[in-house]
Design a protein around this motif. Structure first.
Motif, mmCIF file in Angstrom:
data_model
loop_
_atom_site.group_PDB
_atom_site.id
_atom_site.type_symbol
_atom_site.label_atom_id
_atom_site.label_comp_id
_atom_site.label_asym_id
_atom_site.label_seq_id
_atom_site.Cartn_x
_atom_site.Cartn_y
_atom_site.Cartn_z
ATOM 1 N N ILE A 4 94.357 94.120 33.336
ATOM 2 C CA ILE A 4 93.290 95.041 33.711
ATOM 3 C C ILE A 4 91.915 94.405 33.546
ATOM 4 C CG2 ILE A 4 94.669 97.058 33.069
ATOM 5 C CD1 ILE A 4 92.913 97.244 30.516
ATOM 6 N N TRP A 5 91.865 93.233 32.925
ATOM 7 C CA TRP A 5 90.565 92.617 32.625
ATOM 8 C C TRP A 5 90.798 91.161 32.249
ATOM 9 C CZ3 TRP A 5 87.679 90.814 28.270
ATOM 10 C CH2 TRP A 5 86.294 90.929 28.362
ATOM 11 N N SER A 22 97.257 96.666 29.111
ATOM 12 C CA SER A 22 97.485 97.888 28.331
ATOM 13 C C SER A 22 98.780 97.727 27.548
ATOM 14 C CB SER A 22 97.586 99.111 29.249
ATOM 15 O OG SER A 22 96.341 99.366 29.869
ATOM 16 N N GLU A 84 77.773 95.014 30.973
ATOM 17 C CA GLU A 84 78.874 95.211 31.916
ATOM 18 C C GLU A 84 79.265 93.892 32.576
ATOM 19 O OE1 GLU A 84 81.831 97.101 34.167
ATOM 20 O OE2 GLU A 84 80.753 97.686 32.351
ATOM 21 N N ARG A 87 81.746 88.865 30.066
ATOM 22 C CA ARG A 87 83.193 88.742 30.010
ATOM 23 C C ARG A 87 83.623 88.146 28.671
ATOM 24 N NH1 ARG A 87 86.347 91.604 33.549
ATOM 25 N NH2 ARG A 87 84.889 92.257 35.160
ATOM 26 N N TYR A 109 95.671 96.961 23.348
ATOM 27 C CA TYR A 109 95.827 96.051 24.480
ATOM 28 C C TYR A 109 96.432 94.730 23.993
ATOM 29 C CZ TYR A 109 92.460 99.274 26.594
ATOM 30 O OH TYR A 109 91.827 100.396 27.046
ATOM 31 N N LEU A 141 83.966 97.159 28.479
ATOM 32 C CA LEU A 141 85.128 97.422 29.324
ATOM 33 C C LEU A 141 84.966 98.795 29.961
ATOM 34 C CD1 LEU A 141 88.014 96.625 30.286
ATOM 35 C CD2 LEU A 141 88.884 97.770 28.231
ATOM 36 N N ARG A 142 85.076 98.847 31.291
ATOM 37 C CA ARG A 142 85.002 100.096 32.038
ATOM 38 C C ARG A 142 83.733 100.883 31.718
ATOM 39 N NH1 ARG A 142 91.440 101.471 31.217
ATOM 40 N NH2 ARG A 142 92.202 100.186 32.932
ATOM 41 N N GLN A 143 82.622 100.196 31.853
ATOM 42 C CA GLN A 143 81.290 100.786 31.728
ATOM 43 C C GLN A 143 81.018 101.368 30.341
ATOM 44 O OE1 GLN A 143 80.998 103.569 34.973
ATOM 45 N NE2 GLN A 143 80.970 101.951 36.516
ATOM 46 N N LYS A 144 81.599 100.731 29.341
ATOM 47 C CA LYS A 144 81.320 101.134 27.965
ATOM 48 C C LYS A 144 81.290 99.909 27.065
ATOM 49 C CE LYS A 144 83.092 105.881 27.589
ATOM 50 N NZ LYS A 144 84.068 106.744 26.860
ATOM 51 N N ARG A 146 82.243 98.438 23.664
ATOM 52 C CA ARG A 146 83.331 98.821 22.758
ATOM 53 C C ARG A 146 83.292 97.997 21.479
ATOM 54 N NH1 ARG A 146 86.948 102.411 26.076
ATOM 55 N NH2 ARG A 146 86.274 101.988 28.196
ATOM 56 N N THR A 161 90.869 98.963 20.379
ATOM 57 C CA THR A 161 89.509 99.493 20.392
ATOM 58 C C THR A 161 89.337 100.430 19.199
ATOM 59 O OG1 THR A 161 90.198 101.268 21.898
ATOM 60 C CG2 THR A 161 89.219 99.307 22.885
#
Length: 326
Positions: A4-5, A22, A84, A87, A109, A141-144, A146, A161
């Motif tokens: 996913i990333w 995940s 965002e 990486r 994850y 990750l995903r606009q947050k 963490r 997380t």
């Protein structure tokens, strides 16, 4: 599994390229809503309040309203944020693993090495294992933004997380502020009850009973339709006890009865196991009869070997000692 990333764990000047997967999945049966009168499916539409049209996801932006003003944020706006674009899974500190309260853990994850050489990945994993430390990390990750923890599960680095400190509610229950006297005998019996339930945790020993019953109900309704008799399908169910939250009249008596019931359950299991073991005895007797037809000298030698085997069995092996020590 699908990643996913992609990014890299960084600590100091060490860079560990990884793919993120995940670690958990949901196996619950998926149900949707229907109209009780005709069975028609209930759907929720994304309808614009201005033009009245149903809008697809690719034409939806986000907005923040502050009093009378509204700020619209496009996907490009959000993607332009420095966090965002990053990486990196940046290690900010290594802490003793016991420092982390389990209530802080959120999602899990798996991290897979994403380079031709896994040496840096293995080095990080071994370091976490040898030092009994957990790496606290920051990443987006995903606009947050963490907060996370790197731990080791078997041979894989696990990223979990963490909730932010202000996301865990403070709680105060007035009932817990009262002084309660627990006698030594009550504590002793409660500990005895805990001991009677003691076991090693085996996740595969547990199943989701609700999902199993839901599947059984669906299969029965497919076969019998609305004429389904739930009592025949699941058996007669006792009425729920309205006094489940009531204080026990005599705590000592309840503890004693609980211990006796648990001992009875354990004894029944042991007896059942003994019966199953006893079923194999005739074959052993038959084998002994065959041995008896051999010469006396042979029988003596066999007996000596048996005695030696018993003696060896009575002594714990080196592996067992190591296991207990561990």
């Amino acid at each position: 599994m699908r990643a996913i990333w992609k990014g890299a764990v960084t600590f100091g000047l060490v860079n560990v390229p990884v793919k993120v997967y995940s670690a958990t999945e949901d196996h619950d049966l998926s149900l949707h809503q229907v109209h009780d009168a005709d069975g028609g499916r209930i759907r929720y539409q994304r309808k614009c309040e201005v033009c009245g049209k149903v809008v697809s996801y690719d034409h939806i932006d986000k907005a923040y309203q502050d009093g009378e003003q509204t700020v619209v944020l496009t996907a490009d706006d959000l993607a332009s944020l420095p966090e965002e674009r990053s990486r990196e899974i940046e290690v900010v500190e290594f802490v003793p693993s016991d420092d982390l309260d389990p209530i802080m853990f959120d999602r899990s994850y798996f991290l897979e090495p994403d380079s031709s050489s896994s040496k840096a990945y293995v080095l990080l994993r071994r370091t976490l294992e040898e030092t009994d430390r957990t790496a606290i990390v920051r990443f987006a990750l995903r606009q947050k933004t963490r907060l996370g923890a790197l731990r080791v599960r078997e041979d894989v680095i696990l990223l979990q997380t963490l909730l932010w400190e202000d996301e865990v509610r403070e709680v105060r229950f007035p009932a817990l502020e009262e002084r309660v006297r627990i006698s030594a005998k009550e504590l002793e019996m409660s500990e005895a009850l805990v001991e009677s339930f003691s076991s090693r945790f085996r996740p595969d020993a547990f199943v989701d009973e609700y999902q199993a019953q839901l599947r059984k109900l669906i299969d029965a309704k497919l076969e019998q339709g609305d004429a389904l008799d739930t009592a025949a399908t699941f058996g007669e169910q006792p009425e729920p006890d309205d006094d489940t939250g009531a204080e026990p009249i005599d705590l000592m008596e309840v503890l004693q009865r609980s211990i006796e019931r648990q001992r009875g359950t354990t004894g029944a299991k042991t007896a059942s196991g003994a019966k199953r073991s006893g079923a194999a005895k005739p074959a052993a007797t038959s084998s002994s009869a065959k041995t008896g037809t051999a010469k006396t000298g042979t029988a003596k030698t066999s007996g000596a070997k048996t005695a030696t085997a018993k003696t060896a069995a009575s002594k714990p092996s080196t592996a067992t000692k190591r296991k207990k020590s561990a």
